[in-house]
Scaffold this motif. Structure first.
Motif, PDB file in Angstrom:
ATOM      1  N   ILE A  26       0.837  -1.206   0.000  1.00  0.00           N
ATOM      2  CA  ILE A  26       0.000   0.000   0.000  1.00  0.00           C
ATOM      3  C   ILE A  26       0.864   1.247   0.000  1.00  0.00           C
ATOM      4  CG2 ILE A  26      -0.309   0.134   2.521  1.00  0.00           C
ATOM      5  CD1 ILE A  26      -2.908   0.954  -0.230  1.00  0.00           C
ATOM      6  N   ASP A  27       2.027   1.205   0.642  1.00  0.00           N
ATOM      7  CA  ASP A  27       2.941   2.350   0.602  1.00  0.00           C
ATOM      8  C   ASP A  27       3.409   2.613  -0.831  1.00  0.00           C
ATOM      9  OD1 ASP A  27       2.712   2.643   3.339  1.00  0.00           O
ATOM     10  OD2 ASP A  27       4.617   1.654   3.793  1.00  0.00           O
ATOM     11  N   ALA A  28       3.733   1.553  -1.560  1.00  0.00           N
ATOM     12  CA  ALA A  28       4.196   1.697  -2.937  1.00  0.00           C
ATOM     13  C   ALA A  28       3.081   2.218  -3.846  1.00  0.00           C
ATOM     14  CB  ALA A  28       4.723   0.362  -3.467  1.00  0.00           C
ATOM     15  N   ILE A  29       1.865   1.724  -3.643  1.00  0.00           N
ATOM     16  CA  ILE A  29       0.732   2.179  -4.455  1.00  0.00           C
ATOM     17  C   ILE A  29       0.461   3.653  -4.212  1.00  0.00           C
ATOM     18  CG2 ILE A  29      -1.749   1.924  -4.843  1.00  0.00           C
ATOM     19  CD1 ILE A  29      -1.353  -1.063  -4.037  1.00  0.00           C
ATOM     20  N   ARG A  30       0.492   4.073  -2.956  1.00  0.00           N
ATOM     21  CA  ARG A  30       0.237   5.480  -2.647  1.00  0.00           C
ATOM     22  C   ARG A  30       1.339   6.373  -3.179  1.00  0.00           C
ATOM     23  NH1 ARG A  30      -2.066   4.277   3.507  1.00  0.00           N
ATOM     24  NH2 ARG A  30      -4.210   3.794   2.838  1.00  0.00           N
ATOM     25  N   ALA A  31       2.567   5.911  -3.155  1.00  0.00           N
ATOM     26  CA  ALA A  31       3.663   6.684  -3.730  1.00  0.00           C
ATOM     27  C   ALA A  31       3.490   6.796  -5.242  1.00  0.00           C
ATOM     28  CB  ALA A  31       5.004   6.033  -3.394  1.00  0.00           C
ATOM     29  N   PHE A  32       3.098   5.711  -5.892  1.00  0.00           N
ATOM     30  CA  PHE A  32       2.853   5.717  -7.331  1.00  0.00           C
ATOM     31  C   PHE A  32       1.750   6.704  -7.689  1.00  0.00           C
ATOM     32  CE2 PHE A  32       0.341   4.163 -10.920  1.00  0.00           C
ATOM     33  CZ  PHE A  32       1.303   4.049 -11.915  1.00  0.00           C
ATOM     34  N   ARG A  33       0.697   6.719  -6.881  1.00  0.00           N
ATOM     35  CA  ARG A  33      -0.438   7.597  -7.149  1.00  0.00           C
ATOM     36  C   ARG A  33      -0.150   9.046  -6.775  1.00  0.00           C
ATOM     37  NH1 ARG A  33      -4.950   7.085  -4.361  1.00  0.00           N
ATOM     38  NH2 ARG A  33      -6.186   7.761  -6.166  1.00  0.00           N
ATOM     39  N   GLY A  34       0.830   9.260  -5.897  1.00  0.00           N
ATOM     40  CA  GLY A  34       1.072  10.608  -5.404  1.00  0.00           C
ATOM     41  C   GLY A  34      -0.041  11.074  -4.492  1.00  0.00           C
ATOM     42  N   ALA A  35      -0.717  10.122  -3.858  1.00  0.00           N
ATOM     43  CA  ALA A  35      -1.840  10.424  -2.957  1.00  0.00           C
ATOM     44  C   ALA A  35      -1.804   9.412  -1.827  1.00  0.00           C
ATOM     45  CB  ALA A  35      -3.173  10.347  -3.706  1.00  0.00           C
ATOM     46  N   HIS A  36      -1.761   9.883  -0.595  1.00  0.00           N
ATOM     47  CA  HIS A  36      -1.547   8.992   0.544  1.00  0.00           C
ATOM     48  C   HIS A  36      -2.782   8.811   1.433  1.00  0.00           C
ATOM     49  CE1 HIS A  36       2.812   8.535  -0.116  1.00  0.00           C
ATOM     50  NE2 HIS A  36       2.696   9.723  -0.670  1.00  0.00           N
ATOM     51  N   ALA A  37      -3.867   9.491   1.108  1.00  0.00           N
ATOM     52  CA  ALA A  37      -5.083   9.334   1.901  1.00  0.00           C
ATOM     53  C   ALA A  37      -5.785   8.028   1.518  1.00  0.00           C
ATOM     54  CB  ALA A  37      -6.021  10.510   1.676  1.00  0.00           C
ATOM     55  N   PRO A  38      -6.425   7.354   2.466  1.00  0.00           N
ATOM     56  CA  PRO A  38      -7.203   6.148   2.138  1.00  0.00           C
ATOM     57  C   PRO A  38      -8.287   6.460   1.103  1.00  0.00           C
ATOM     58  CG  PRO A  38      -6.900   6.346   4.502  1.00  0.00           C
ATOM     59  CD  PRO A  38      -6.428   7.637   3.910  1.00  0.00           C
ATOM     60  N   VAL A  39      -8.596   5.494   0.264  1.00  0.00           N
ATOM     61  CA  VAL A  39      -9.585   5.702  -0.809  1.00  0.00           C
ATOM     62  C   VAL A  39     -10.885   4.954  -0.552  1.00  0.00           C
ATOM     63  CG1 VAL A  39      -7.753   6.037  -2.503  1.00  0.00           C
ATOM     64  CG2 VAL A  39      -8.754   3.761  -2.209  1.00  0.00           C
ATOM     65  N   LEU A  40     -10.900   4.035   0.413  1.00  0.00           N
ATOM     66  CA  LEU A  40     -12.012   3.085   0.555  1.00  0.00           C
ATOM     67  C   LEU A  40     -13.085   3.576   1.526  1.00  0.00           C
ATOM     68  CD1 LEU A  40     -12.894   0.140  -0.270  1.00  0.00           C
ATOM     69  CD2 LEU A  40     -11.847  -0.601   1.873  1.00  0.00           C
ATOM     70  N   GLU A  41     -14.341   3.398   1.120  1.00  0.00           N
ATOM     71  CA  GLU A  41     -15.487   3.599   2.001  1.00  0.00           C
ATOM     72  C   GLU A  41     -16.326   2.326   1.992  1.00  0.00           C
ATOM     73  OE1 GLU A  41     -17.888   7.018   1.333  1.00  0.00           O
ATOM     74  OE2 GLU A  41     -16.227   8.442   1.490  1.00  0.00           O
ATOM     75  N   LEU A  42     -16.797   1.920   3.158  1.00  0.00           N
ATOM     76  CA  LEU A  42     -17.640   0.734   3.295  1.00  0.00           C
ATOM     77  C   LEU A  42     -19.087   1.173   3.457  1.00  0.00           C
ATOM     78  CD1 LEU A  42     -15.435  -1.276   5.832  1.00  0.00           C
ATOM     79  CD2 LEU A  42     -15.391  -1.383   3.333  1.00  0.00           C
TER      80      LEU A  42
END
Length: 214
Positions: A184-200
């Protein structure tokens, strides 16, 4: 934003499921040539769209622009029931392993770099966040072989389960990917966005669906 909804809540969020079924038909039937899935009404669904599935919707301005579906491997799933020839040996089966299916992004939202769109990378972040919060750290995906390398670049440990085969007009390989905090750290770095994206939503959580006014 990635909205996660249980398949048991389809009646509560009909707009999400209607839009995603049409997106699925557009991508998997019209683009990928999976003619067995073609329907006259332009909606795609199958026997796995039941109460045991978990659906992830990528939403932009009230519209579903990306989608993926999670299936438990402890029940019949795509690999074990439809494409067993993609797996050499017995398909993985565990509460910690789910299958990711029907990943798709609307054509007009396929921007981005290294073949991963903004909506697509958000979907990837969404399933990792969902897995890490649900005690799941492995996912089976049937995708094109080039995605094995891309998964590893995002710090997934990727292990093909068999040889690639042609399905529709694509070469597909079943792959088991393991993930964790490093991923998840690598994905957020790739996206340039570190806030969670998921809502349940629905029975998966208590979020109020105000973002999708219809």
């Amino acid at each position: 934003m990635i909205i996660a909804v249980s398949g048991a809540d389809q009646a509560e969020f009909p707009h999400l499921f209607e839009q995603s079924s049409r997106l699925r038909h557009q991508v998997f039937v019209e683009e990928m040539g999976w003619e067995d899935l073609r329907r006259a009404d332009g909606r795609e669904f199958d026997q796995f769209d039941d109460e045991h599935a978990v659906h992830h919707f990528c939403v932009r301005d009230g519209a579903v622009v990306g989608y993926q579906r999670m299936l438990p491997t402890t029940r019949p799933n795509l690999l074990s029931s439809v494409f067993p020839e993609l797996c050499e040996g017995t398909p993985p089966c565990s509460d910690r392993i789910w299958e990711l299916t029907r990943y798709c992004v609307a054509p007009e939202h396929r921007d981005g770099r290294r073949g991963v769109s903004t909506a697509g990378s958000e979907l990837i972040a969404g399933f990792v966040e969902w897995g890490m919060s649900s005690g799941i750290d492995n996912v089976i995906i049937e995708f094109e072989p080039m995605w094995v390398l891309r998964a590893m670049q995002l710090q997934f440990l990727a292990r093909p389960l068999g040889f690639q085969r042609k399905i529709g007009n694509q070469q597909i390989v079943a792959t088991q990917v393991t993930f964790g905090q490093r991923t998840i750290d690598a994905i957020r770095a790739f996206r340039g966005a570190h806030a969670p994206v998921l809502e349940l939503w629905g029975r998966l959580g208590e979020a109020t669906p105000q973002a999708l006014a219809v």
